[in-house]
Design a protein around this motif. Structure first.
Motif, PDB file in Angstrom:
ATOM      1  N   ARG A  19      46.795  38.231  50.676  1.00 54.23           N
ATOM      2  CA  ARG A  19      46.043  38.070  49.425  1.00 54.23           C
ATOM      3  C   ARG A  19      45.813  36.605  49.108  1.00 54.23           C
ATOM      4  N   ILE A  22      42.536  35.322  50.764  1.00 55.64           N
ATOM      5  CA  ILE A  22      41.255  35.870  50.331  1.00 55.64           C
ATOM      6  C   ILE A  22      40.655  34.913  49.312  1.00 55.64           C
ATOM      7  N   ASP A  26      35.403  36.328  47.229  1.00 56.23           N
ATOM      8  CA  ASP A  26      35.617  37.678  47.739  1.00 56.23           C
ATOM      9  C   ASP A  26      36.335  38.554  46.723  1.00 56.23           C
ATOM     10  N   LYS A  27      37.278  37.969  45.996  1.00 55.45           N
ATOM     11  CA  LYS A  27      37.966  38.722  44.945  1.00 55.45           C
ATOM     12  C   LYS A  27      36.990  39.122  43.852  1.00 55.45           C
TER      13      LYS A  27
END
Length: 76
Positions: A19, A22, A26-27
């Protein structure tokens, strides 16, 4: 039983590490996709807005990743 707990711990740590890699974009895209705003790698379409938002969706007006194009196709 202890091996199982250790395995779950390793998997949990691995998920946390992944996580971290990322990107914020993208989140944000994933959140908008889950909300039904983004689809097919396109977020903040020109549908559903009002004349005051230049027909841009209300949720996309304050998006930090919003890039608008002028009539010539150049990004503003």
């Amino acid at each position: 039983m202890i091996k199982l707990i250790i395995a779950f711990g390793v998997i949990y740590i691995l998920v946390l590490v992944l996580r971290f890699f990322i990107s914020d974009y993208d989140k944000c895209y994933s959140e908008m996709e889950n909300a039904g705003i983004a689809a097919f790698n396109c977020c903040c379409g020109l549908t559903g807005g009002t004349r005051h938002t230049d027909y841009l969706q209300e949720n996309c007006v304050d998006c930090p990743y919003l890039v608008l194009s002028d009539n010539k196709g150049e990004k503003k």
